[in-house]
Design a protein around this motif. Structure first.
Motif, PDB file in Angstrom:
ATOM      1  N   PRO A  82      69.903  54.304  31.195  1.00 35.68           N
ATOM      2  CA  PRO A  82      69.968  52.711  30.933  1.00 35.68           C
ATOM      3  C   PRO A  82      71.366  52.136  31.609  1.00 35.68           C
ATOM      4  N   LEU A  83      71.861  51.209  31.551  1.00 32.21           N
ATOM      5  CA  LEU A  83      72.756  50.948  32.633  1.00 32.21           C
ATOM      6  C   LEU A  83      73.672  49.729  31.611  1.00 32.21           C
ATOM      7  N   ILE A  84      75.302  50.886  30.820  1.00 37.32           N
ATOM      8  CA  ILE A  84      76.046  50.005  30.046  1.00 37.32           C
ATOM      9  C   ILE A  84      77.396  49.296  30.470  1.00 37.32           C
ATOM     10  N   PRO A  85      77.602  48.685  30.447  1.00 37.20           N
ATOM     11  CA  PRO A  85      78.350  47.439  31.033  1.00 37.20           C
ATOM     12  C   PRO A  85      80.189  47.663  30.231  1.00 37.20           C
TER      13      PRO A  85
ATOM     14  N   ALA B  29      70.969  50.173  40.726  1.00 33.18           N
ATOM     15  CA  ALA B  29      70.015  50.538  41.644  1.00 33.18           C
ATOM     16  C   ALA B  29      69.577  52.189  41.098  1.00 33.18           C
ATOM     17  N   LEU B  30      70.527  53.130  40.852  1.00 37.27           N
ATOM     18  CA  LEU B  30      70.372  54.149  39.365  1.00 37.27           C
ATOM     19  C   LEU B  30      70.094  53.880  38.714  1.00 37.27           C
ATOM     20  N   ALA B  31      70.095  53.356  37.782  1.00 38.29           N
ATOM     21  CA  ALA B  31      69.965  53.209  36.586  1.00 38.29           C
ATOM     22  C   ALA B  31      68.023  52.476  36.267  1.00 38.29           C
ATOM     23  N   ALA B  32      68.285  51.532  37.549  1.00 38.96           N
ATOM     24  CA  ALA B  32      66.711  51.420  37.633  1.00 38.96           C
ATOM     25  C   ALA B  32      66.221  52.709  38.025  1.00 38.96           C
ATOM     26  N   ARG B  33      66.377  53.896  38.903  1.00 40.56           N
ATOM     27  CA  ARG B  33      65.601  54.611  39.915  1.00 40.56           C
ATOM     28  C   ARG B  33      65.536  55.456  38.705  1.00 40.56           C
TER      29      ARG B  33
ATOM     30  N   PHE C 114      80.574  54.410  23.236  1.00 42.21           N
ATOM     31  CA  PHE C 114      80.723  53.540  22.129  1.00 42.21           C
ATOM     32  C   PHE C 114      79.957  52.434  21.923  1.00 42.21           C
ATOM     33  N   ARG C 115      79.440  52.213  23.467  1.00 47.93           N
ATOM     34  CA  ARG C 115      78.670  50.889  23.705  1.00 47.93           C
ATOM     35  C   ARG C 115      77.681  50.153  23.779  1.00 47.93           C
ATOM     36  N   LYS C 116      76.554  49.813  23.689  1.00 43.85           N
ATOM     37  CA  LYS C 116      75.557  49.418  24.049  1.00 43.85           C
ATOM     38  C   LYS C 116      74.722  48.794  25.658  1.00 43.85           C
ATOM     39  N   PRO C 117      73.619  49.874  25.675  1.00 40.29           N
ATOM     40  CA  PRO C 117      73.263  49.544  26.729  1.00 40.29           C
ATOM     41  C   PRO C 117      73.317  47.570  27.125  1.00 40.29           C
ATOM     42  N   ALA C 118      73.326  47.200  28.480  1.00 36.48           N
ATOM     43  CA  ALA C 118      72.863  46.086  28.736  1.00 36.48           C
ATOM     44  C   ALA C 118      71.097  45.989  28.439  1.00 36.48           C
ATOM     45  N   SER C 119      70.943  44.752  28.007  1.00 29.53           N
ATOM     46  CA  SER C 119      69.394  44.239  26.803  1.00 29.53           C
ATOM     47  C   SER C 119      68.196  43.913  28.880  1.00 29.53           C
ATOM     48  N   HIS C 120      69.193  43.393  29.259  1.00 28.65           N
ATOM     49  CA  HIS C 120      68.630  43.797  31.008  1.00 28.65           C
ATOM     50  C   HIS C 120      69.353  43.850  32.159  1.00 28.65           C
ATOM     51  N   PRO C 121      69.078  44.992  33.167  1.00 29.50           N
ATOM     52  CA  PRO C 121      70.309  45.371  34.116  1.00 29.50           C
ATOM     53  C   PRO C 121      70.239  43.775  34.992  1.00 29.50           C
ATOM     54  N   GLY C 122      69.744  42.588  34.778  1.00 30.81           N
ATOM     55  CA  GLY C 122      69.970  41.929  35.717  1.00 30.81           C
ATOM     56  C   GLY C 122      70.930  40.829  35.102  1.00 30.81           C
ATOM     57  N   VAL C 123      71.194  41.541  34.492  1.00 27.42           N
ATOM     58  CA  VAL C 123      72.122  39.947  33.930  1.00 27.42           C
ATOM     59  C   VAL C 123      73.843  40.946  33.227  1.00 27.42           C
TER      60      VAL C 123
END
Ligand code: KG4
Ligand code: ZN
Length: 347
Positions: free
Chosen positions: A112-115, A104-108, A318-327
């Motif tokens: 990027p969202l990083i898993p 929610a925060l990343a979308a707002r 050191f990590r890449k963001p998720a390609s799509h936050p939904g997954v």
């Protein structure tokens, strides 16, 4: 107003019974704040973590912890450049709370969202505030895991060996439960061991048939149980002696295993992390090993041993963001490969 901080990562960990948020400034390699809200009091009456209670506590705690971390770091929400969140392993209900908040925060904020994989975050936690000393031999020793990893770089992590049954933290917690000492057991047993005689009881860690890469701690738990059962009379002194004897055996076995993996000569650094890395004897003996062998030994700072979000934010650089936050939940940043020996054996 332009973004003042280009590299400000918010880390979130809600994998078990600690709600933690942290802010890490990458360009300065500086941890700005690391707030941990512990649920120990909530779970203590049950002698262990109750998953449903834990996830509800995360829902209640997250907004306040978020406000605190921003305030402590003097940072505005708009300053954040990415959000990193633990997606695995952990209690599913608990993970979902943190992941939903992060999404929610990343979308707002349109950032990027990083898993992040919680174990990998523990592995790198001894290096928070600086650069990881690559390649290193990593020991993660916590309530759920006791495992050695060879780390060439943040994307090349090999599982070298692990316990085939109980984790060391679990052994401490169960020992404390059997002795009626309280929860979590690790700090209590550690404290009692300080005044005990480590030679009072002869405990041993059994060899594991599967190979020297593996360890087993469930036999020790049984040995403690039988010792308590057969003891004519318990006293504060016998309890202290038992804790000291157990602690000596566990620490010796962990460091012997570390030396076995170090024999390959591939690693100049041993990095120890996870809740049990708080253990006073493990810390002292590991540093002695470093001094005697010329090896560099890095043990995570006490505040970065038990679950925390500083390690999540740190690894995220050191990590890449998720390609799509939904997954994001299915896109766990699992970088750990098992060595050949694990195929067809431990999985
Ligand atoms: O890393 P952590 O917070 O949770 C997991 O991811 O599992 O580790 C918690 C574990 C508990 O089992 C606790 O008893 C143990 O770390 N622990 C200790 C000490 N402090 C915490 N074990 C031994 N000695 C300590 N001083
Ligand atoms: Zn952990």
């Amino acid at each position: 107003m332009p973004n003042q901080r280009q590299n400000l990562i918010l880390g979130i960990d809600s994998s078990c019974d600690e709600t933690s948020l942290a802010l890490y400034e990458v360009s300065e390699q500086k941890l700005l704040a690391n707030v941990i809200s512990s649920q120990v009091k909530v779970h203590a009456p049950y002698g262990g973590v109750v998953p449903e209670l834990a996830s509800r506590q995360h829902i209640e705690n997250l907004p306040a912890v978020f406000a605190t971390v921003l305030r402590e770091a003097s940072v505005a929400v708009e300053d954040l450049s990415s959000v990193a969140v633990t997606v695995t392993p952990g209690l599913m209900g608990c993970l979902l709370v943190g992941v939903s908040f992060a999404k929610a925060l990343a979308a707002r904020l349109k950032i990027p969202l990083i898993p992040i994989n919680h174990l990998e975050a523990h592995l790198f936690s001894p290096f928070i505030g600086g650069k990881p000393a690559l390649p290193f031999l990593g020991l993660v020793v916590s309530g759920g895991h006791t495992a050695f990893y060879g780390v060439k770089n943040p994307d090349e992590i090999t599982l070298l060996g692990q316990t085939v049954d109980d984790a060391v933290g679990e052994l401490y917690d169960k020992t404390a439960k059997m002795m009626g000492l309280g929860y979590p057991g690790g700090p209590i047993v550690d404290q009692m061991a300080q005044s005990g005689n480590p030679k009072a009881f002869a405990f041993a860690v059994p060899k594991v048939k599967m190979g020297r890469e593996f360890m087993s701690f469930s036999g020790l738990k049984t040995a403690v149980n039988l010792t308590l059962r057969d003891m004519p009379e318990r006293s504060a002194k016998t309890d202290e002696d038992l804790c000291a004897s157990l602690q000596k055996t566990v620490v010796q076995s962990l460091l012997e295993k570390a030396c076995y993996f170090l024999e390959s000569g591939e690693y100049q650094t041993l990095a120890i992390s996870g809740g049990v890395a708080m253990n006073s004897l493990l810390r002292a003996r590991a540093l002695e090993l470093g001094a005697d062998s010329g090896l560099s030994v890095c043990v995570a700072l006490p505040e970065h041993c038990t679950d925390n979000a500083a390690m999540v934010a740190y690894l995220a650089q050191f990590r890449k963001p998720a390609s799509h936050p939904g997954v994001v939940l299915t896109q766990a940043s699992q970088k750990i490969q098992a060595r050949e020996i694990f195929r067809g054996r431990a999985g």
